[in-house]
Design a protein around this motif. Structure first.
Motif, PDB file in Angstrom:
ATOM      1  N   HIS A 343       1.009  -1.132   0.014  1.00 37.74           N
ATOM      2  CA  HIS A 343       0.070   0.089   0.207  1.00 37.74           C
ATOM      3  C   HIS A 343       0.810   1.238  -0.009  1.00 37.74           C
ATOM      4  O   HIS A 343       1.737   1.505   0.827  1.00 37.74           O
ATOM      5  CB  HIS A 343      -1.043  -0.003   1.007  1.00 37.74           C
ATOM      6  CG  HIS A 343      -1.928   1.198   1.379  1.00 37.74           C
ATOM      7  ND1 HIS A 343      -1.492   2.375   1.327  1.00 37.74           N
ATOM      8  CD2 HIS A 343      -3.138   1.018   0.837  1.00 37.74           C
ATOM      9  CE1 HIS A 343      -2.631   3.064   1.409  1.00 37.74           C
ATOM     10  NE2 HIS A 343      -3.529   2.468   1.044  1.00 37.74           N
ATOM     11  N   LYS A 344       0.784   2.023  -1.043  1.00 38.28           N
ATOM     12  CA  LYS A 344       1.250   3.366  -1.347  1.00 38.28           C
ATOM     13  C   LYS A 344       2.843   3.108  -1.115  1.00 38.28           C
ATOM     14  O   LYS A 344       3.639   3.795  -0.519  1.00 38.28           O
ATOM     15  CB  LYS A 344       0.915   4.338   0.136  1.00 38.28           C
ATOM     16  CG  LYS A 344       1.313   5.875  -0.499  1.00 38.28           C
ATOM     17  CD  LYS A 344       0.717   6.647   0.571  1.00 38.28           C
ATOM     18  CE  LYS A 344       0.700   8.003   0.060  1.00 38.28           C
ATOM     19  NZ  LYS A 344       0.067   9.145   1.045  1.00 38.28           N
ATOM     20  N   VAL A 345       3.296   2.191  -1.934  1.00 39.77           N
ATOM     21  CA  VAL A 345       4.684   1.683  -2.111  1.00 39.77           C
ATOM     22  C   VAL A 345       5.406   1.889  -3.652  1.00 39.77           C
ATOM     23  O   VAL A 345       4.305   1.924  -4.639  1.00 39.77           O
ATOM     24  CB  VAL A 345       4.875   0.119  -1.756  1.00 39.77           C
ATOM     25  CG1 VAL A 345       6.265  -0.398  -2.137  1.00 39.77           C
ATOM     26  CG2 VAL A 345       4.279  -0.122  -0.705  1.00 39.77           C
ATOM     27  N   ILE A 346       6.363   2.508  -4.022  1.00 39.97           N
ATOM     28  CA  ILE A 346       7.126   2.517  -4.955  1.00 39.97           C
ATOM     29  C   ILE A 346       8.218   1.277  -4.963  1.00 39.97           C
ATOM     30  O   ILE A 346       9.038   1.288  -4.126  1.00 39.97           O
ATOM     31  CB  ILE A 346       7.911   3.854  -5.261  1.00 39.97           C
ATOM     32  CG1 ILE A 346       6.800   4.991  -5.323  1.00 39.97           C
ATOM     33  CG2 ILE A 346       8.705   3.840  -6.512  1.00 39.97           C
ATOM     34  CD1 ILE A 346       7.577   6.354  -5.232  1.00 39.97           C
ATOM     35  N   VAL A 347       8.134   0.310  -5.950  1.00 40.01           N
ATOM     36  CA  VAL A 347       8.744  -0.789  -5.818  1.00 40.01           C
ATOM     37  C   VAL A 347       9.893  -0.504  -7.187  1.00 40.01           C
ATOM     38  O   VAL A 347       9.627  -0.412  -8.191  1.00 40.01           O
ATOM     39  CB  VAL A 347       8.330  -2.236  -6.131  1.00 40.01           C
ATOM     40  CG1 VAL A 347       9.166  -3.392  -6.048  1.00 40.01           C
ATOM     41  CG2 VAL A 347       7.414  -2.177  -4.803  1.00 40.01           C
ATOM     42  N   GLY A 348      11.475  -0.462  -6.809  1.00 39.92           N
ATOM     43  CA  GLY A 348      12.455  -0.279  -8.024  1.00 39.92           C
ATOM     44  C   GLY A 348      12.683  -1.349  -8.842  1.00 39.92           C
ATOM     45  O   GLY A 348      11.890  -2.365  -8.829  1.00 39.92           O
ATOM     46  N   GLU A 349      13.049  -1.022  -9.886  1.00 38.91           N
ATOM     47  CA  GLU A 349      13.465  -1.918 -11.191  1.00 38.91           C
ATOM     48  C   GLU A 349      13.808  -3.233 -10.611  1.00 38.91           C
ATOM     49  O   GLU A 349      14.878  -3.339  -9.899  1.00 38.91           O
ATOM     50  CB  GLU A 349      14.015  -1.214 -12.365  1.00 38.91           C
ATOM     51  CG  GLU A 349      13.303  -0.060 -12.935  1.00 38.91           C
ATOM     52  CD  GLU A 349      13.830   0.269 -14.040  1.00 38.91           C
ATOM     53  OE1 GLU A 349      14.323  -0.422 -14.901  1.00 38.91           O
ATOM     54  OE2 GLU A 349      13.964   1.454 -14.467  1.00 38.91           O
ATOM     55  N   ASP A 356       4.018 -13.359   0.781  1.00 34.05           N
ATOM     56  CA  ASP A 356       3.463 -13.186   2.229  1.00 34.05           C
ATOM     57  C   ASP A 356       4.165 -11.871   3.080  1.00 34.05           C
ATOM     58  O   ASP A 356       3.964 -11.898   4.107  1.00 34.05           O
ATOM     59  CB  ASP A 356       3.438 -14.414   3.063  1.00 34.05           C
ATOM     60  CG  ASP A 356       2.617 -15.490   2.606  1.00 34.05           C
ATOM     61  OD1 ASP A 356       1.833 -15.194   1.914  1.00 34.05           O
ATOM     62  OD2 ASP A 356       3.014 -16.518   2.781  1.00 34.05           O
ATOM     63  N   SER A 357       4.676 -10.944   2.340  1.00 33.24           N
ATOM     64  CA  SER A 357       5.356  -9.726   2.873  1.00 33.24           C
ATOM     65  C   SER A 357       4.011  -8.587   2.874  1.00 33.24           C
ATOM     66  O   SER A 357       3.379  -8.438   2.166  1.00 33.24           O
ATOM     67  CB  SER A 357       6.463  -9.315   1.831  1.00 33.24           C
ATOM     68  OG  SER A 357       7.582 -10.263   1.801  1.00 33.24           O
ATOM     69  N   LEU A 358       4.614  -7.679   3.744  1.00 30.06           N
ATOM     70  CA  LEU A 358       3.445  -6.765   4.113  1.00 30.06           C
ATOM     71  C   LEU A 358       4.467  -5.246   3.787  1.00 30.06           C
ATOM     72  O   LEU A 358       5.248  -5.094   4.727  1.00 30.06           O
ATOM     73  CB  LEU A 358       2.793  -6.773   5.324  1.00 30.06           C
ATOM     74  CG  LEU A 358       1.534  -7.235   5.607  1.00 30.06           C
ATOM     75  CD1 LEU A 358       1.794  -8.693   5.291  1.00 30.06           C
ATOM     76  CD2 LEU A 358       0.738  -6.994   6.872  1.00 30.06           C
ATOM     77  N   ILE A 359       4.207  -4.484   2.682  1.00 29.34           N
ATOM     78  CA  ILE A 359       5.034  -3.572   2.466  1.00 29.34           C
ATOM     79  C   ILE A 359       4.420  -2.108   2.421  1.00 29.34           C
ATOM     80  O   ILE A 359       3.309  -2.154   1.609  1.00 29.34           O
ATOM     81  CB  ILE A 359       5.851  -3.422   1.011  1.00 29.34           C
ATOM     82  CG1 ILE A 359       6.244  -5.065   1.076  1.00 29.34           C
ATOM     83  CG2 ILE A 359       6.848  -2.540   0.963  1.00 29.34           C
ATOM     84  CD1 ILE A 359       7.540  -5.327   1.876  1.00 29.34           C
ATOM     85  N   GLY A 360       4.534  -1.392   3.438  1.00 28.77           N
ATOM     86  CA  GLY A 360       3.963  -0.190   3.572  1.00 28.77           C
ATOM     87  C   GLY A 360       2.594  -0.289   4.227  1.00 28.77           C
ATOM     88  O   GLY A 360       2.136   0.715   4.962  1.00 28.77           O
ATOM     89  N   ALA A 361       1.930  -1.468   4.226  1.00 29.08           N
ATOM     90  CA  ALA A 361       0.807  -1.394   4.964  1.00 29.08           C
ATOM     91  C   ALA A 361       1.004  -1.872   6.577  1.00 29.08           C
ATOM     92  O   ALA A 361       2.443  -2.036   7.041  1.00 29.08           O
ATOM     93  CB  ALA A 361      -0.039  -2.680   4.587  1.00 29.08           C
TER      94      ALA A 361
END
Length: 397
Positions: A343-349, A356-361
């Motif tokens: 949620h509300k994440v910028i993931v690089g190239e 099962d990761s939680l990124i930004g949440a």
């Protein structure tokens, strides 16, 4: 070389510290934008639509991706033998030289390139802005005003004015005051970092600046205020279209999200003003039957099996089953494995987010975060089950 009326010099060597993890391994103008584009595409397109070439692209920080992307310039019709696009890295000369020190020094070190075309005017651009603009109209205004220097400018919100070079100009456009990032601005007319110089004046001004040991070798901080103090005629060319400096994570994120609006401020879908790019050719994207996609840009080569909502998905991205990607920007080649929540994440190239990761949440569940943009650098492998809270800047180091 054939004499040119005007040539362009595009400053594309900045490190882009304010973009954090996104520019860890590539230059800021090479950062992906709006799905299939890179930031530098917009300045190059403006040159093509304005009939201005050659374009000298001044590179320095992490140039490999940018050099490979521009190539011969054929994608923008800038591969002519008597013009086209030229990559201009710093180089050692017999009497000195080396790394570019500031924007003015970068142009100064390439005066031989400029002189080779004997232009009447030099257009100086930044490679980190999103906009469409006809530079030929600005050049026409410059000539008709009999200006020494013309600065493209537009009004910005007062609360943001201290981020820019601020102009005070008369009704006819003549500039009476220039302040670089003033703490208490007395105007909200901001410089866009787009300049037209008369060539001889540019050469003289840069030579004088190079000989000044106290100068920071920057146009906004040194060269332009000095010329104004010397009584040179500086004019403001007022621009009324869309323009965005995407030099911060917040402005970069906002500019991408604006593309998802029902009536976006900047329309990349305008077929009359098609924006050229050098995107790799991928097969069509595929949306699996179990996927859910709402109000999102999904580029070619993507495979979507999970939920993608209010997001920009760049080419060759994989979003596996049981994933939730919301309000996010996923840059080319990234893979989001099964069961991830972003949620509300910028993931690089080319980064892989383990399953099962939680990124930004919020890691404890419940309502998603409302503030803070989480950024994951490119070419990383995030372990399975990772928990990265909102607002983090995840880098290789």
């Amino acid at each position: 070389m054939r004499k040119k009326r005007c040539i362009a010099m595009l400053l594309a060597g900045g490190q882009g510290n304010r973009l954090g993890a996104l520019t860890h391994s590539i230059a800021k103008p090479a950062v992906s934008f709006g799905g299939k584009y890179r930031i530098i595409d917009f300045s190059l397109n403006n040159c093509v639509s304005s009939g201005i070439d050659p374009v000298g692209v001044l590179t320095q920080y992490r140039p490999m991706m940018l050099n490979a992307y521009i190539g011969t310039g054929a994608s923008w019709d800038l591969n002519e033998a008597d013009g086209g696009v030229h990559i201009l890295p710093p180089y050692q000369k017999r009497d000195g030289g080396g790394w570019y020190i500031g924007t003015a020094n970068a142009i100064f070190q390439n005066m031989d390139f400029i002189s080779g075309y004997d232009p009447d005017h030099v257009l100086i651009l930044s490679g980190d802005h999103i906009y469409t603009m006809r530079y030929d109209r600005m050049l026409k205004f410059h000539i008709e005003s009999k200006a020494d220097v013309t600065i493209s400018a537009m009004e910005v919100p007062w609360e943001e004015a201290s981020r820019f070079g601020i102009l005070t100009a008369a009704e006819d456009g003549r500039i009476t005051k220039f302040s670089e990032k003033p703490q208490r601005p007395d105007s909200n007319l901001a410089s866009m970092g787009v300049y037209v110089f008369n060539t001889k004046l540019l050469a003289d001004a840069l030579t004088e600046d190079d000989n000044d040991p106290d100068s920071s070798k920057d146009f906004g901080s040194d060269v332009l205020p000095r010329l104004l103090a010397q009584g040179k005629s500086l004019y403001a060319y007022r621009f009324s279209g869309y323009w965005k400096d995407v030099g911060t994570i917040e402005s970069y994120y906002e500019a991408n999200m604006e593309l998802l609006r029902e009536e976006p401020s900047f329309n990349i879908f305008d077929r009359k003003e098609r924006i050229l790019s050098n995107s790799n050719i991928f097969p069509p994207h595929y949306i699996w039957p179990e996927a859910k996609v709402e109000n999102s840009l999904v580029c070619n080569g993507c495979s979507i099996r999970g939920a993608v909502i209010d997001s920009v998905i760049c080419p060759n991205v994989r979003v596996e089953e049981d994933c939730s990607v919301v309000d996010s920007i996923i840059l080319p080649g990234a893979r989001i494995e099964r069961g991830c929540t972003l949620h509300k994440v910028i993931v690089g190239e080319n980064t892989q987010i383990g399953k099962d990761s939680l990124i930004g949440a919020k890691t404890e569940g419940g309502e998603p975060p409302q503030q803070g943009i989480t950024v994951v650098a490119g070419n990383m492998c995030i372990i399975e089950g990772a928990r990265v809270p909102e607002g983090e800047n995840v880098n290789i180091e």
